[in-house]
Design a protein around this motif. Structure first.
Motif, short mmCIF file in Angstrom:
data_model
loop_
_atom_site.label_atom_id
_atom_site.label_comp_id
_atom_site.label_asym_id
_atom_site.label_seq_id
_atom_site.Cartn_x
_atom_site.Cartn_y
_atom_site.Cartn_z
N SER A 192 -96.04 3.78 -26.26
CA SER A 192 -94.91 4.54 -25.72
C SER A 192 -93.97 3.64 -24.94
N LEU A 193 -94.52 2.70 -24.16
CA LEU A 193 -93.67 1.78 -23.38
C LEU A 193 -92.81 0.91 -24.28
N GLN A 194 -93.35 0.48 -25.40
CA GLN A 194 -92.60 -0.40 -26.28
C GLN A 194 -91.55 0.34 -27.10
N MET A 195 -91.57 1.67 -27.04
CA MET A 195 -90.53 2.46 -27.71
C MET A 195 -89.39 2.83 -26.77
N ILE A 196 -89.50 2.48 -25.48
CA ILE A 196 -88.44 2.79 -24.53
C ILE A 196 -87.23 1.89 -24.82
N ASP A 198 -84.09 -0.54 -24.35
CA ASP A 198 -83.83 -1.57 -23.34
C ASP A 198 -82.63 -1.23 -22.46
N ASP A 199 -81.68 -0.48 -23.00
CA ASP A 199 -80.42 -0.25 -22.27
C ASP A 199 -80.61 0.42 -20.91
N PRO A 200 -81.39 1.53 -20.81
CA PRO A 200 -81.54 2.14 -19.48
C PRO A 200 -82.20 1.21 -18.46
N ILE A 201 -83.17 0.42 -18.90
CA ILE A 201 -83.85 -0.50 -17.99
C ILE A 201 -82.89 -1.59 -17.52
N GLU A 202 -82.12 -2.14 -18.45
CA GLU A 202 -81.16 -3.18 -18.07
C GLU A 202 -80.09 -2.64 -17.14
N ALA A 203 -79.60 -1.43 -17.42
CA ALA A 203 -78.57 -0.84 -16.56
C ALA A 203 -79.11 -0.59 -15.15
N ALA A 204 -80.34 -0.07 -15.06
CA ALA A 204 -80.93 0.18 -13.75
C ALA A 204 -81.17 -1.12 -13.00
N SER A 205 -81.58 -2.18 -13.71
CA SER A 205 -81.81 -3.48 -13.07
C SER A 205 -80.50 -4.04 -12.52
N LEU A 206 -79.43 -3.90 -13.27
CA LEU A 206 -78.13 -4.37 -12.80
C LEU A 206 -77.66 -3.59 -11.58
N ASP A 207 -78.09 -2.33 -11.47
CA ASP A 207 -77.72 -1.52 -10.31
C ASP A 207 -78.61 -1.78 -9.10
N GLY A 208 -79.58 -2.70 -9.25
CA GLY A 208 -80.40 -3.07 -8.11
C GLY A 208 -81.72 -2.35 -8.01
N TRP A 212 -90.72 -0.55 -8.80
CA TRP A 212 -91.23 0.80 -8.62
C TRP A 212 -90.21 1.83 -9.08
N GLN A 213 -88.94 1.61 -8.75
CA GLN A 213 -87.89 2.55 -9.17
C GLN A 213 -87.71 2.55 -10.68
N LEU A 214 -87.85 1.38 -11.30
CA LEU A 214 -87.77 1.34 -12.76
C LEU A 214 -88.88 2.16 -13.38
N PHE A 215 -90.10 2.01 -12.83
CA PHE A 215 -91.22 2.78 -13.37
C PHE A 215 -91.06 4.27 -13.09
N ILE A 218 -87.33 5.55 -14.80
CA ILE A 218 -86.97 5.19 -16.17
C ILE A 218 -88.17 5.30 -17.10
N MET A 219 -89.27 4.60 -16.76
CA MET A 219 -90.42 4.53 -17.67
C MET A 219 -91.26 5.80 -17.64
N PHE A 220 -91.56 6.30 -16.45
CA PHE A 220 -92.50 7.41 -16.35
C PHE A 220 -92.04 8.66 -17.11
N PRO A 221 -90.75 9.04 -17.06
CA PRO A 221 -90.34 10.22 -17.86
C PRO A 221 -90.59 10.04 -19.35
N TYR A 222 -90.56 8.79 -19.86
CA TYR A 222 -90.83 8.57 -21.27
C TYR A 222 -92.32 8.70 -21.59
N ILE A 223 -93.17 8.20 -20.70
CA ILE A 223 -94.60 8.15 -21.01
C ILE A 223 -95.37 9.36 -20.49
N ARG A 224 -94.71 10.23 -19.73
CA ARG A 224 -95.43 11.39 -19.17
C ARG A 224 -96.02 12.30 -20.25
N PRO A 225 -95.29 12.63 -21.33
CA PRO A 225 -95.92 13.45 -22.38
C PRO A 225 -97.12 12.77 -23.03
N VAL A 226 -97.05 11.45 -23.20
CA VAL A 226 -98.17 10.72 -23.79
C VAL A 226 -99.38 10.75 -22.86
N LEU A 227 -99.15 10.59 -21.57
CA LEU A 227 -100.24 10.67 -20.61
C LEU A 227 -100.90 12.04 -20.63
#
Length: 306
Positions: A192-196, A198-208, A212-215, A218-227
């Motif tokens: 699931s993580l490898q299907m996320i 890259d654009d949202p992660i890169e945009a959030a990183s550029l915003d500082g 923890w905030q990335l996870f 950004i990441m947790f909403p994608y992997i929550r159904p899988v969990l």
């Protein structure tokens, strides 16, 4: 007749043909499913309504009190205690499997060859036969031959056998079950993580955003159904911890590790009360069916919507 009506009738005809072809294609699988699941389940249900026992063959197939076994279950303190043991084992082991699997998936989420080889190593416990896993942990928990106990003795921390201690036996089983099945969660979450994107992660990183905030956002909403699906599947499979219990503790010390299916095994093969054991199996089957329904209701549907 209008063109719309003709098109609608043609569409309905095509849909009916598609459903018919679908049913014809599924019929062999449905027949096999009927033979290997529904027929044994029906036989189990019938047996649970009788006092079937090898110790009293003359009264084996009596139906004068069809709910006697189920009524006795409500009064059987050992059976009720086995349900409590099963719940403890299931909840704790599944929580640990999700936590360990998620943590390792985050650590191993990458595309390097080293990470790929490491992921392969972590998958080994899941592909081992359950009896082999049980024997491995039997050695680990046996003080006379255990490398773990020898290391603890060498550093001045001798520990008595964990599976012979009523206070630690169940948690020792939990560790062994977690070791065997955390790779399932790790593999699913990693995919699931490898299907996320890259654009949202890169945009959030550029915003500082920090790690923890990335996870968290950004990441947790994608992997929550899988969990959720992993947790429900592992909760269902946790009812099948029989090999570990049989090899490591045999339900003991006393009955502190006697889960419901092991108690049913004792009733059937130690005491020959097959009717009563069938009633226990039907209760387990009902519980697993409810959890399976939850998988479809909460897991796959949520994943499909997302």
């Amino acid at each position: 007749m209008s063109a719309i009506a003709v098109a609608r009738r043609a569409g309905n005809s095509w849909e009916a043909e598609r459903k018919r072809a679908f049913l014809i294609g599924l019929s062999p699988s449905l027949l096999v499913l009927l033979a290997i699941t529904l027929v044994p389940a029906a036989a189990l249900l019938v047996a649970s309504l009788t006092p079937l026992s090898l110790t009293d063959p003359a009264n084996t197939f009596r139906f004068d009190d069809p709910f006697g076994n189920y009524r006795h279950l409500l009064e059987d303190q050992r059976f009720l205690a086995s349900i409590a043991v099963q719940l403890k084992l299931s909840v704790v082991s599944v929580a640990l499997q999700l936590g360990v699997g998620l943590g390792l998936a985050l650590l191993l989420n990458g595309k390097s060859k080293v990470l790929g080889a490491t992921r392969t190593v972590f998958l080994i416990p899941m592909v081992l036969p359950p009896i082999v896993v049980a024997l491995i942990w039997k050695i680990i928990y046996t003080p006379d031959v255990s490398p773990m106990h020898r290391v603890l003795d060498a550093v001045g921390l001798p520990v008595r056998s964990l599976i012979a201690n009523p206070d630690t036996a169940l948690w020792a089983l939990t560790v062994a079950d977690t070791w065997q099945w955390f790779p399932f969660t790790m593999l699913m979450v990693l995919a699931s993580l490898q299907m996320i994107p890259d654009d949202p992660i890169e945009a959030a990183s550029l915003d500082g955003a920090n790690r923890w905030q990335l996870f968290r956002y950004i990441m947790f909403p994608y992997i929550r159904p899988v969990l959720l699906v992993c947790g429900l599947f592992r909760l269902i499979d946790s009812f099948k911890a029989f090999p570990l219990i049989y090899v490591l503790t045999n339900g003991g010390p006393g009955s502190v590790t006697e889960v419901t299916n092991y108690y049913g095994f004792i009733q059937a093969f130690n005491f020959s009360y097959w009717g009563y054991a069938s009633a226990i199996a039907m209760v387990i089957l009902a519980g697993v069916f409810m959890l399976s329904w939850l998988v479809g209701r909460l897991g796959w549907n949520d994943h499909a919507e997302r």
